[in-house]
Structure formats: C-alpha cells, structure tokens
Write a protein that holds these residues in place. Structure first.
Motif, PDB file in Angstrom:
ATOM      1  N   VAL A 142       0.719  -1.333  -0.043  1.00  0.00           N
ATOM      2  CA  VAL A 142      -0.073   0.098   0.063  1.00  0.00           C
ATOM      3  C   VAL A 142       0.938   1.233   0.039  1.00  0.00           C
ATOM      4  O   VAL A 142       0.595   2.165  -0.854  1.00  0.00           O
ATOM      5  CB  VAL A 142      -1.022   0.098   1.304  1.00  0.00           C
ATOM      6  N   ASP A 143       2.041   1.412   0.919  1.00  0.00           N
ATOM      7  CA  ASP A 143       2.673   2.242   1.034  1.00  0.00           C
ATOM      8  C   ASP A 143       3.486   2.689  -0.481  1.00  0.00           C
ATOM      9  O   ASP A 143       3.379   4.061  -0.772  1.00  0.00           O
ATOM     10  CB  ASP A 143       3.994   1.932   1.995  1.00  0.00           C
ATOM     11  N   SER A 179       0.019  18.326  -2.790  1.00  0.00           N
ATOM     12  CA  SER A 179      -1.214  17.619  -2.203  1.00  0.00           C
ATOM     13  C   SER A 179      -1.146  17.579  -0.829  1.00  0.00           C
ATOM     14  O   SER A 179       0.177  17.534  -0.363  1.00  0.00           O
ATOM     15  CB  SER A 179      -1.181  16.226  -2.597  1.00  0.00           C
ATOM     16  N   GLY A 180      -2.219  17.861  -0.071  1.00  0.00           N
ATOM     17  CA  GLY A 180      -2.207  17.598   1.336  1.00  0.00           C
ATOM     18  C   GLY A 180      -3.038  16.389   1.915  1.00  0.00           C
ATOM     19  O   GLY A 180      -3.015  16.119   3.185  1.00  0.00           O
ATOM     20  N   ALA A 181      -3.753  15.705   0.983  1.00  0.00           N
ATOM     21  CA  ALA A 181      -4.659  14.590   1.284  1.00  0.00           C
ATOM     22  C   ALA A 181      -4.343  13.525   0.321  1.00  0.00           C
ATOM     23  O   ALA A 181      -4.316  13.601  -1.048  1.00  0.00           O
ATOM     24  CB  ALA A 181      -6.087  15.178   1.351  1.00  0.00           C
ATOM     25  N   VAL A 182      -4.535  12.274   0.693  1.00  0.00           N
ATOM     26  CA  VAL A 182      -4.576  11.045   0.016  1.00  0.00           C
ATOM     27  C   VAL A 182      -5.304  10.220   0.450  1.00  0.00           C
ATOM     28  O   VAL A 182      -5.686  10.012   1.679  1.00  0.00           O
ATOM     29  CB  VAL A 182      -3.131  10.299  -0.005  1.00  0.00           C
ATOM     30  N   ASN A 183      -6.598   9.894  -0.348  1.00  0.00           N
ATOM     31  CA  ASN A 183      -7.325   8.706   0.083  1.00  0.00           C
ATOM     32  C   ASN A 183      -7.099   7.508  -0.630  1.00  0.00           C
ATOM     33  O   ASN A 183      -6.780   7.584  -1.777  1.00  0.00           O
ATOM     34  CB  ASN A 183      -9.019   9.255  -0.319  1.00  0.00           C
ATOM     35  N   THR A 184      -7.085   6.436   0.016  1.00  0.00           N
ATOM     36  CA  THR A 184      -6.896   5.066  -0.779  1.00  0.00           C
ATOM     37  C   THR A 184      -8.037   4.261  -0.300  1.00  0.00           C
ATOM     38  O   THR A 184      -8.689   4.206   0.774  1.00  0.00           O
ATOM     39  CB  THR A 184      -5.704   4.636  -0.263  1.00  0.00           C
ATOM     40  N   PHE A 185      -8.365   3.704  -1.277  1.00  0.00           N
ATOM     41  CA  PHE A 185      -9.428   2.325  -1.256  1.00  0.00           C
ATOM     42  C   PHE A 185      -8.534   1.258  -1.508  1.00  0.00           C
ATOM     43  O   PHE A 185      -7.858   1.096  -2.393  1.00  0.00           O
ATOM     44  CB  PHE A 185     -10.458   2.656  -2.276  1.00  0.00           C
ATOM     45  N   ILE A 186      -8.680   0.105  -0.522  1.00  0.00           N
ATOM     46  CA  ILE A 186      -8.074  -1.030  -0.519  1.00  0.00           C
ATOM     47  C   ILE A 186      -9.183  -2.078  -0.606  1.00  0.00           C
ATOM     48  O   ILE A 186     -10.026  -2.185   0.335  1.00  0.00           O
ATOM     49  CB  ILE A 186      -7.174  -1.157   0.543  1.00  0.00           C
ATOM     50  N   ALA A 224      -5.046   4.931  -4.862  1.00  0.00           N
ATOM     51  CA  ALA A 224      -4.696   6.026  -4.168  1.00  0.00           C
ATOM     52  C   ALA A 224      -5.078   7.375  -5.174  1.00  0.00           C
ATOM     53  O   ALA A 224      -4.605   7.532  -6.255  1.00  0.00           O
ATOM     54  CB  ALA A 224      -3.368   5.871  -3.706  1.00  0.00           C
ATOM     55  N   VAL A 225      -5.571   8.469  -4.364  1.00  0.00           N
ATOM     56  CA  VAL A 225      -5.797   9.614  -5.160  1.00  0.00           C
ATOM     57  C   VAL A 225      -5.183  10.908  -4.046  1.00  0.00           C
ATOM     58  O   VAL A 225      -5.720  10.626  -2.775  1.00  0.00           O
ATOM     59  CB  VAL A 225      -7.373   9.898  -5.209  1.00  0.00           C
ATOM     60  N   SER A 226      -4.413  11.587  -4.557  1.00  0.00           N
ATOM     61  CA  SER A 226      -4.076  12.882  -3.951  1.00  0.00           C
ATOM     62  C   SER A 226      -4.605  14.096  -4.555  1.00  0.00           C
ATOM     63  O   SER A 226      -4.751  14.198  -5.744  1.00  0.00           O
ATOM     64  CB  SER A 226      -2.481  12.620  -3.816  1.00  0.00           C
ATOM     65  N   THR A 227      -5.097  14.927  -3.466  1.00  0.00           N
ATOM     66  CA  THR A 227      -5.401  15.981  -3.750  1.00  0.00           C
ATOM     67  C   THR A 227      -5.098  17.216  -2.907  1.00  0.00           C
ATOM     68  O   THR A 227      -4.461  16.862  -1.936  1.00  0.00           O
ATOM     69  CB  THR A 227      -7.228  16.333  -3.631  1.00  0.00           C
ATOM     70  N   PRO A 228      -4.975  18.556  -3.195  1.00  0.00           N
ATOM     71  CA  PRO A 228      -4.897  19.710  -2.400  1.00  0.00           C
ATOM     72  C   PRO A 228      -5.712  19.357  -0.911  1.00  0.00           C
ATOM     73  O   PRO A 228      -4.913  19.474   0.256  1.00  0.00           O
ATOM     74  CB  PRO A 228      -4.854  20.987  -2.740  1.00  0.00           C
ATOM     75  N   HIS A 229      -6.816  19.220  -1.037  1.00  0.00           N
ATOM     76  CA  HIS A 229      -7.648  19.294   0.026  1.00  0.00           C
ATOM     77  C   HIS A 229      -8.451  17.887   0.115  1.00  0.00           C
ATOM     78  O   HIS A 229      -8.777  17.095  -0.931  1.00  0.00           O
ATOM     79  CB  HIS A 229      -8.539  20.225   0.275  1.00  0.00           C
ATOM     80  N   ARG A 230      -8.937  17.734   1.408  1.00  0.00           N
ATOM     81  CA  ARG A 230      -9.456  16.233   1.398  1.00  0.00           C
ATOM     82  C   ARG A 230     -10.826  15.750   0.920  1.00  0.00           C
ATOM     83  O   ARG A 230     -11.057  14.727   0.510  1.00  0.00           O
ATOM     84  CB  ARG A 230      -9.413  15.856   3.049  1.00  0.00           C
TER      85      ARG A 230
END
Lengths: 154, 154
Positions: A14-15, A26-33, A96-102
């Motif tokens: 995952v890492d 980016s300040g946020a990453v959301n991951t779906f596993i 995994a998706v990174s964006t500036p805000h969550r």
C-alpha cells in the motif's frame, strides 16, 4: 516503483502505491483497498482467483485516471490490481488519489472504484466451500454464467 | 505493530496501519492520509512541527474509534498521528477503517478525520518562508494566537 496504473501477479504494498501520488502540492491522499472477505451472504470463500485481460485492463485503469484529472484537475491517481490466486484478507486492489484538500480526495477515490467496477475487464473465480463461480468485476460483462456485478463484494 | 490509536514521533508506514484493520470479515479498507503541503493560499511552508498533549490525544483518537463502532458496528478503525518536525510530503496522519462493504468504509473514514479536527489536542507550528504561526488541529482550542482550524489544510 512500477507503473501508475497496473495489473500485477505480485503482492501489493500500500505504501508504494500511496507514494506514487504524494506530491508537494497535495495535502490529502485517500486510498481504497479491496481485500478478500471470507463470508458473502453466509457463503464461505476459501480462496479466489482473479484473471484479467491485462493490456486492456491497464488501459481502462489509465482511462479512469484521465477521467479523474478531467473532473478534479489537481488530483493525481494510481491504481494497482492484483491477479492470480488470493487468500482471505489478501489485498486485491489499491486505489490512491492525492489532492490539495481532503474532500476531493474522498470523492475522486470513490469515483475510481465505482468506475473500476463498470469498465475494467477483471474477473474473479470464487472458490466457495461448496463449489466455484465466476463473478465479473465489471457490470457490462454478462457472458459469464453467474456474472453478477462485484458491487457488493468489496 | 504498535497501538490501534497512537501518537508517534516516528515515520508512519501506511501498510502497517492498514494491517491493523484488515480482517477476514472485511472486504474494504478506506484510508485517509494527511501529508505536508508546500503551499497554502500562496504561502510557502518550509517545514512544520506538530505538538500534542499525547496521552489526551491518544484517548481522543480511541474515542473516535468507539464512536465509529457505535455508528458502524462492523467497522474497525486505526489512527496514527505523527508529531515532531515534518517536511514537505511527509505523512502526518493515517486513518484506516475496514468494513465488510465499501460505502461504510468511505463514510466512517470521513467521519474519523472530521472528528479528529474537532476533538484531538494536536497543534502544528507552520514554518513559512516568511515567519511562523501556530495552527490548532482542533477547532475548540482558540487559545493559540493564530488558532484557526486546520480544516482547510489536509
């Protein structure tokens, strides 16, 4: 590091997928596993096997990445799907998706998994305690005998 | 493996946090990862420092876990927050939530980060290119001079 959008027969770290999308902006990453669940409506899975039309699946995963950047221009996305024999609790897919805000990270990640179910040619063969069945990982492929969408399975 | 809800001065490995919540009964894990962003409204961050009232912070993180299992009884949650000096793109926090199906994983993960902002006593000191300022990581602590909520920062 491997590709940004890939299908692999190897264990997914995952890492490693997360670090494909982390950037200074980016300040946020959301991951779906997605992991292999033991019970589905009282049926017990012993193990399962994922198969893919690999080149097409990778093309479709990259297409999802393109759709995401057209909807969320500041997002960066990576998706890795494992194929082959997987056992209970094994990781089948990491988005995994990174964006500036969550808020955008959550929305774009959710978009990615829903699209994956719809358009990516990956199937799984469930080895239940009492038999086997093929389940399409996408909704449009109805040619498999028991090809119901994976919708409820991750 | 460390604790389920912890504050650490060490590098956070996402894989390790995810594996705190993966179980045979779960099919989905959603993670939220907060990283250090370089620019916030045209102000450039050089590095930052997180400080916490550690024992209380860990208690509040565990409380969020309890709130989650009362709202989503099948969910399992882990949260690790790093403190100390962090640099651009470093991981500050990882929240992982596993559930049988994915919709709940997204909802519970989002709930966890919003609650973290509200109730966990962790602050960050931004070292901007042109000075420093303290920013509260929770909304109720207004005693810091520039204590605005971190709301927009992850």
């Amino acid at each position: 590091m491997g590709k940004q959008f890939s299908v692999t027969d190897q264990f997914i770290n995952v890492d490693e997928v997360v670090h494909k999308v982390v950037r200074p902006e980016s300040g946020a990453v959301n991951t779906f596993i997605g992991t292999v669940r033991e019970f589905t409506k009282n049926k017990r899975t012993l193990y399962l096997k994922y198969e893919a039309y690999v080149s097409m699946a990778e093309k479709k995963l990259a297409q999802i990445g393109d759709e995401i950047t057209s909807k969320w221009p500041d997002a960066k996305c990576a998706i890795v799907h494992r194929i082959g024999e997987l056992h209970i609790s094994d990781i089948a897919v990491v988005i995994a998706v990174s964006t500036p805000h969550r808020a955008d990270a959550y929305d774009a990640s959710r978009y990615a998994i829903e699209r994956m179910k719809e358009i990516v040619p990956i199937w799984k063969k469930e080895h239940w305690e009492d038999g086997t069945s093929w389940i399409g990982d996408q909704q449009e492929l109805k040619r498999y005998p028991t090809g119901e969408p994976l919708e409820e399975d991750l």
